[in-house]
Scaffold this motif. Sequence first.
Motif, PDB file in Angstrom:
ATOM      1  N   GLN A   1       6.424  -5.927   5.418  1.00 41.27           N
ATOM      2  CA  GLN A   1       5.323  -5.906   6.374  1.00 41.27           C
ATOM      3  C   GLN A   1       4.126  -5.078   5.903  1.00 41.27           C
ATOM      4  O   GLN A   1       2.979  -5.399   6.240  1.00 41.27           O
ATOM      5  CB  GLN A   1       5.825  -5.348   7.720  1.00 41.27           C
ATOM      6  CG  GLN A   1       4.812  -5.388   8.841  1.00 41.27           C
ATOM      7  CD  GLN A   1       4.569  -6.795   9.381  1.00 41.27           C
ATOM      8  OE1 GLN A   1       5.143  -7.767   8.898  1.00 41.27           O
ATOM      9  NE2 GLN A   1       3.731  -6.907  10.391  1.00 41.27           N
ATOM     10  N   CYS A   2       4.365  -4.041   5.146  1.00 41.84           N
ATOM     11  CA  CYS A   2       3.291  -3.107   4.779  1.00 41.84           C
ATOM     12  C   CYS A   2       2.535  -3.626   3.553  1.00 41.84           C
ATOM     13  O   CYS A   2       2.673  -3.118   2.428  1.00 41.84           O
ATOM     14  CB  CYS A   2       3.855  -1.717   4.539  1.00 41.84           C
ATOM     15  SG  CYS A   2       4.551  -1.011   6.047  1.00 41.84           S
ATOM     16  N   ARG A   3       1.722  -4.651   3.801  1.00 38.43           N
ATOM     17  CA  ARG A   3       0.986  -5.345   2.747  1.00 38.43           C
ATOM     18  C   ARG A   3      -0.464  -5.536   3.186  1.00 38.43           C
ATOM     19  O   ARG A   3      -0.792  -5.436   4.358  1.00 38.43           O
ATOM     20  CB  ARG A   3       1.612  -6.719   2.486  1.00 38.43           C
ATOM     21  CG  ARG A   3       3.102  -6.667   2.116  1.00 38.43           C
ATOM     22  CD  ARG A   3       3.273  -6.499   0.645  1.00 38.43           C
ATOM     23  NE  ARG A   3       4.653  -6.294   0.238  1.00 38.43           N
ATOM     24  CZ  ARG A   3       5.089  -6.493  -1.005  1.00 38.43           C
ATOM     25  NH1 ARG A   3       4.237  -6.939  -1.934  1.00 38.43           N
ATOM     26  NH2 ARG A   3       6.341  -6.246  -1.325  1.00 38.43           N
ATOM     27  N   MET A   4      -1.297  -5.860   2.226  1.00 41.50           N
ATOM     28  CA  MET A   4      -2.705  -6.102   2.544  1.00 41.50           C
ATOM     29  C   MET A   4      -3.285  -7.127   1.587  1.00 41.50           C
ATOM     30  O   MET A   4      -2.771  -7.356   0.492  1.00 41.50           O
ATOM     31  CB  MET A   4      -3.495  -4.792   2.457  1.00 41.50           C
ATOM     32  CG  MET A   4      -3.457  -4.136   1.103  1.00 41.50           C
ATOM     33  SD  MET A   4      -4.262  -2.502   1.157  1.00 41.50           S
ATOM     34  CE  MET A   4      -3.815  -1.907  -0.482  1.00 41.50           C
ATOM     35  N   ASP A   5      -4.369  -7.755   2.011  1.00 44.17           N
ATOM     36  CA  ASP A   5      -5.157  -8.673   1.182  1.00 44.17           C
ATOM     37  C   ASP A   5      -6.533  -8.053   0.979  1.00 44.17           C
ATOM     38  O   ASP A   5      -7.075  -7.420   1.898  1.00 44.17           O
ATOM     39  CB  ASP A   5      -5.303 -10.034   1.864  1.00 44.17           C
ATOM     40  CG  ASP A   5      -3.965 -10.705   2.154  1.00 44.17           C
ATOM     41  OD1 ASP A   5      -3.006 -10.441   1.413  1.00 44.17           O
ATOM     42  OD2 ASP A   5      -3.903 -11.480   3.128  1.00 44.17           O
ATOM     43  N   ILE A   6      -7.095  -8.226  -0.203  1.00 44.06           N
ATOM     44  CA  ILE A   6      -8.410  -7.663  -0.501  1.00 44.06           C
ATOM     45  C   ILE A   6      -9.326  -8.763  -1.017  1.00 44.06           C
ATOM     46  O   ILE A   6      -8.978  -9.504  -1.943  1.00 44.06           O
ATOM     47  CB  ILE A   6      -8.331  -6.537  -1.557  1.00 44.06           C
ATOM     48  CG1 ILE A   6      -7.332  -5.463  -1.127  1.00 44.06           C
ATOM     49  CG2 ILE A   6      -9.712  -5.918  -1.788  1.00 44.06           C
ATOM     50  CD1 ILE A   6      -7.154  -4.348  -2.140  1.00 44.06           C
ATOM     51  N   TYR A   7     -10.475  -8.878  -0.417  1.00 40.65           N
ATOM     52  CA  TYR A   7     -11.533  -9.820  -0.799  1.00 40.65           C
ATOM     53  C   TYR A   7     -12.718  -8.969  -1.238  1.00 40.65           C
ATOM     54  O   TYR A   7     -13.190  -8.117  -0.480  1.00 40.65           O
ATOM     55  CB  TYR A   7     -11.867 -10.678   0.416  1.00 40.65           C
ATOM     56  CG  TYR A   7     -13.123 -11.512   0.337  1.00 40.65           C
ATOM     57  CD1 TYR A   7     -13.091 -12.824  -0.124  1.00 40.65           C
ATOM     58  CD2 TYR A   7     -14.342 -11.004   0.787  1.00 40.65           C
ATOM     59  CE1 TYR A   7     -14.246 -13.597  -0.154  1.00 40.65           C
ATOM     60  CE2 TYR A   7     -15.499 -11.773   0.759  1.00 40.65           C
ATOM     61  CZ  TYR A   7     -15.442 -13.069   0.284  1.00 40.65           C
ATOM     62  OH  TYR A   7     -16.582 -13.834   0.258  1.00 40.65           O
TER      63      TYR A   7
ATOM     64  N   TYR B   1       0.810  -1.215   0.000  1.00 42.17           N
ATOM     65  CA  TYR B   1       0.000   0.000   0.000  1.00 42.17           C
ATOM     66  C   TYR B   1       0.845   1.269   0.000  1.00 42.17           C
ATOM     67  O   TYR B   1       0.309   2.377  -0.101  1.00 42.17           O
ATOM     68  CB  TYR B   1      -1.013   0.005   1.145  1.00 42.17           C
ATOM     69  CG  TYR B   1      -0.476  -0.314   2.523  1.00 42.17           C
ATOM     70  CD1 TYR B   1       0.146   0.646   3.313  1.00 42.17           C
ATOM     71  CD2 TYR B   1      -0.635  -1.598   3.061  1.00 42.17           C
ATOM     72  CE1 TYR B   1       0.599   0.356   4.578  1.00 42.17           C
ATOM     73  CE2 TYR B   1      -0.186  -1.902   4.339  1.00 42.17           C
ATOM     74  CZ  TYR B   1       0.430  -0.924   5.095  1.00 42.17           C
ATOM     75  OH  TYR B   1       0.887  -1.219   6.355  1.00 42.17           O
ATOM     76  N   TYR B   2       2.141   1.141   0.093  1.00 38.12           N
ATOM     77  CA  TYR B   2       3.053   2.254  -0.177  1.00 38.12           C
ATOM     78  C   TYR B   2       3.539   2.128  -1.616  1.00 38.12           C
ATOM     79  O   TYR B   2       3.854   1.018  -2.070  1.00 38.12           O
ATOM     80  CB  TYR B   2       4.256   2.225   0.761  1.00 38.12           C
ATOM     81  CG  TYR B   2       3.992   2.699   2.171  1.00 38.12           C
ATOM     82  CD1 TYR B   2       3.739   4.039   2.446  1.00 38.12           C
ATOM     83  CD2 TYR B   2       4.017   1.804   3.241  1.00 38.12           C
ATOM     84  CE1 TYR B   2       3.513   4.485   3.744  1.00 38.12           C
ATOM     85  CE2 TYR B   2       3.795   2.231   4.545  1.00 38.12           C
ATOM     86  CZ  TYR B   2       3.543   3.571   4.784  1.00 38.12           C
ATOM     87  OH  TYR B   2       3.323   3.998   6.066  1.00 38.12           O
ATOM     88  N   ASP B   3       3.636   3.242  -2.320  1.00 36.21           N
ATOM     89  CA  ASP B   3       4.147   3.175  -3.697  1.00 36.21           C
ATOM     90  C   ASP B   3       5.668   3.150  -3.698  1.00 36.21           C
ATOM     91  O   ASP B   3       6.323   3.278  -2.649  1.00 36.21           O
ATOM     92  CB  ASP B   3       3.606   4.327  -4.548  1.00 36.21           C
ATOM     93  CG  ASP B   3       3.989   5.705  -4.003  1.00 36.21           C
ATOM     94  OD1 ASP B   3       5.001   5.817  -3.284  1.00 36.21           O
ATOM     95  OD2 ASP B   3       3.268   6.677  -4.318  1.00 36.21           O
ATOM     96  N   ASP B   4       6.242   2.976  -4.874  1.00 37.47           N
ATOM     97  CA  ASP B   4       7.700   2.833  -4.994  1.00 37.47           C
ATOM     98  C   ASP B   4       8.435   4.065  -4.473  1.00 37.47           C
ATOM     99  O   ASP B   4       9.494   3.956  -3.851  1.00 37.47           O
ATOM    100  CB  ASP B   4       8.084   2.578  -6.452  1.00 37.47           C
ATOM    101  CG  ASP B   4       7.661   1.204  -6.934  1.00 37.47           C
ATOM    102  OD1 ASP B   4       7.429   0.323  -6.081  1.00 37.47           O
ATOM    103  OD2 ASP B   4       7.546   1.012  -8.163  1.00 37.47           O
ATOM    104  N   ALA B   5       7.855   5.236  -4.706  1.00 35.70           N
ATOM    105  CA  ALA B   5       8.499   6.469  -4.255  1.00 35.70           C
ATOM    106  C   ALA B   5       8.569   6.510  -2.729  1.00 35.70           C
ATOM    107  O   ALA B   5       9.593   6.903  -2.144  1.00 35.70           O
ATOM    108  CB  ALA B   5       7.737   7.677  -4.785  1.00 35.70           C
TER     109      ALA B   5
END
Length: 299
Positions: free
Chosen positions: A58-64, A42-46
């Motif tokens: 760690q800064c990840r998410m799952d979407i259903y 959820y953070y972009d490359d910049a």
Amino acid sequence: MMKTPLLSLLCVLTLMNALPRMSGQGAQAEPITYNTKTNLPYYDDAALKGAAEYQRNQCRMDIYYPGNRTAFPTVIWFHGGGLTGGKRRFPALKNEGCALVAVSYRLSPQGAFPCFLEDAAAATAWVVKNIASLGGDPAKVFISGHSAGGYLAAMVGMDARWLAPYGVSNQQLAGIIPVSAQVTTHFTVKKLRNDTGPQFRPLIDEYAPLYHASKDLPPICLIVGDRRIEFKSRVEENELLAVSLKNLGHSQVEFYEMGGLDHGAVSEGGMIILRKYIKRILGQREKNGASQNAAGEAP
């Protein structure tokens, strides 16, 4: 104050099964199908340029989310664990016509304070800005979580400074639904800020949701377990927040103490209330929108 006794929970659950889903689209001939996207950053490359590997992982998410519906609501869910542990998971709201976003965030001490608040805000902003690409309605995003996750939801939803760097306002959220959240300053945050007092000595500073109580906030639903077996002071703190919001003029605040449920059990039991609350908030919005349109069309 509204309380749901344990003996009524089974009745409520039975009635809920007969209600339409939260998508607000009524009966459909075609059943809803769901897709899942996993491990999305959820953070972009910049934003991640020069970041530590821990943050990248760690800064990840799952979407259903519904794959064959549009304009559906979304529930962002932050896990509990005292801000020092826990793993992301979906709340018990699958097959309800809404999208679910399960968020991982940096934990202490691996991440530096206030990393978990920054991460919760970044994930929330990503959903508000991107859920439409999956068919969801960005105006129907609810922020929620259990225990420490409820604390994060309350802080991001009530203190505008966390979302502001992303050009997103907390006023854009459809609702804030903390489940058994600490609403004084979280005990882990107190330690990280060098407070040496006992764990249950309440502190209300800028890192306390209570500090940000105001009439000018999105709808708020506070859900806790039974005060006899809940986390110490948790019910009373939330009750104080509810009373404070009402006394300040907030017109859409609800408080529920769920009899018979302890701190862990309310994580799932609270979904009974959460589901109905979202449906009711969206229904009120549609009703108010229809009334405004009718008034605008009147000669």
